[in-house]
Design a protein around this motif. Structure first.
Motif, mmCIF file in Angstrom:
data_model
loop_
_atom_site.group_PDB
_atom_site.id
_atom_site.type_symbol
_atom_site.label_atom_id
_atom_site.label_comp_id
_atom_site.label_asym_id
_atom_site.label_seq_id
_atom_site.Cartn_x
_atom_site.Cartn_y
_atom_site.Cartn_z
ATOM 1 N N GLN A 1 -8.642 -8.817 -4.266
ATOM 2 C CA GLN A 1 -9.714 -8.343 -3.381
ATOM 3 C C GLN A 1 -9.441 -8.719 -1.934
ATOM 4 O O GLN A 1 -9.554 -7.892 -1.030
ATOM 5 N N LEU B 1 -6.506 -6.549 -0.558
ATOM 6 C CA LEU B 1 -6.863 -5.159 -0.265
ATOM 7 C C LEU B 1 -7.768 -5.053 0.955
ATOM 8 O O LEU B 1 -7.612 -4.135 1.775
ATOM 9 N N GLU B 2 -8.691 -6.000 1.110
ATOM 10 C CA GLU B 2 -9.558 -6.008 2.297
ATOM 11 C C GLU B 2 -8.735 -6.228 3.565
ATOM 12 O O GLU B 2 -8.950 -5.563 4.582
ATOM 13 N N THR B 3 -7.788 -7.138 3.494
ATOM 14 C CA THR B 3 -6.937 -7.430 4.652
ATOM 15 C C THR B 3 -6.080 -6.221 5.006
ATOM 16 O O THR B 3 -5.958 -5.867 6.181
ATOM 17 N N LEU B 4 -5.495 -5.566 4.000
ATOM 18 C CA LEU B 4 -4.694 -4.365 4.263
ATOM 19 C C LEU B 4 -5.535 -3.285 4.920
ATOM 20 O O LEU B 4 -5.082 -2.633 5.871
ATOM 21 N N ALA B 5 -6.765 -3.101 4.449
ATOM 22 C CA ALA B 5 -7.649 -2.086 5.039
ATOM 23 C C ALA B 5 -7.959 -2.413 6.498
ATOM 24 O O ALA B 5 -7.934 -1.526 7.363
ATOM 25 N N LEU B 6 -8.232 -3.672 6.795
ATOM 26 C CA LEU B 6 -8.519 -4.076 8.172
ATOM 27 C C LEU B 6 -7.304 -3.889 9.072
ATOM 28 O O LEU B 6 -7.432 -3.434 10.218
ATOM 29 N N GLY C 1 0.796 -1.212 0.000
ATOM 30 C CA GLY C 1 0.000 0.000 0.000
ATOM 31 C C GLY C 1 0.831 1.264 0.000
ATOM 32 O O GLY C 1 0.521 2.216 0.706
ATOM 33 N N ARG D 1 -4.924 -1.713 8.654
ATOM 34 C CA ARG D 1 -4.785 -0.263 8.866
ATOM 35 C C ARG D 1 -5.758 0.217 9.927
ATOM 36 O O ARG D 1 -5.396 0.978 10.823
ATOM 37 N N GLN D 2 -7.012 -0.211 9.829
ATOM 38 C CA GLN D 2 -8.039 0.193 10.797
ATOM 39 C C GLN D 2 -7.659 -0.237 12.206
ATOM 40 O O GLN D 2 -7.897 0.479 13.171
#
Length: 87
Positions: free
Chosen positions: A60, A63-68, A26, A70-71
Motif C-alpha cells: 500500500q 503504490l501510494e508513493t508511486l502515484a504521488l 509500475g 507520478r502526479q
C-alpha cells in the motif's frame, strides 16, 4: 534529482556473486542489487536508489508513493522516461 523509488521485486537471481533482482516500477523493469536485503523475496516492494535496494516496504505504501511521484511528474525523470504530463 535522485530519489529512492519503490518497486516490486519480480525476479531474484545471482550475478557476479551478488544477489540481484528485476524490479517493476509500475510497468517499467529495471535491475537492482538486493544484496543488502537478504530477506527480500519475489513479490516484495523495495525502495531502490541508484540501482541498490535500501529497504522493504508494504504494498500500500509503495503504490501510494508511486502515484504521488507520478502526479508530481518526477517518476518519469527518475526512470529516464519521456514525460507523460501535458503542458
Amino acid at each position: 534529482m535522485c530519489l529512492g523509488i519503490p518497486g516490486k521485486i519480480v525476479e531474484l537471481y545471482q550475478q557476479a556473486g551478488l544477489r540481484m533482482a528485476k524490479i517493476d516500477f509500475g510497468g517499467v523493469l529495471r535491475e537492482a542489487c538486493v544484496e543488502t536485503l537478504p530477506e527480500a523475496k519475489v513479490g516484495d516492494y523495495a525502495i531502490i536508489h541508484a540501482g541498490f535496494a535500501l529497504n522493504l516496504l508494504d504494498e500500500q505504501e509503495a503504490l501510494e508513493t508511486l502515484a504521488l511521484l507520478r502526479q508530481a511528474g518526477v517518476l518519469e525523470e527518475e526512470l529516464n522516461l519521456p514525460s507523460t504530463q501535458q503542458e
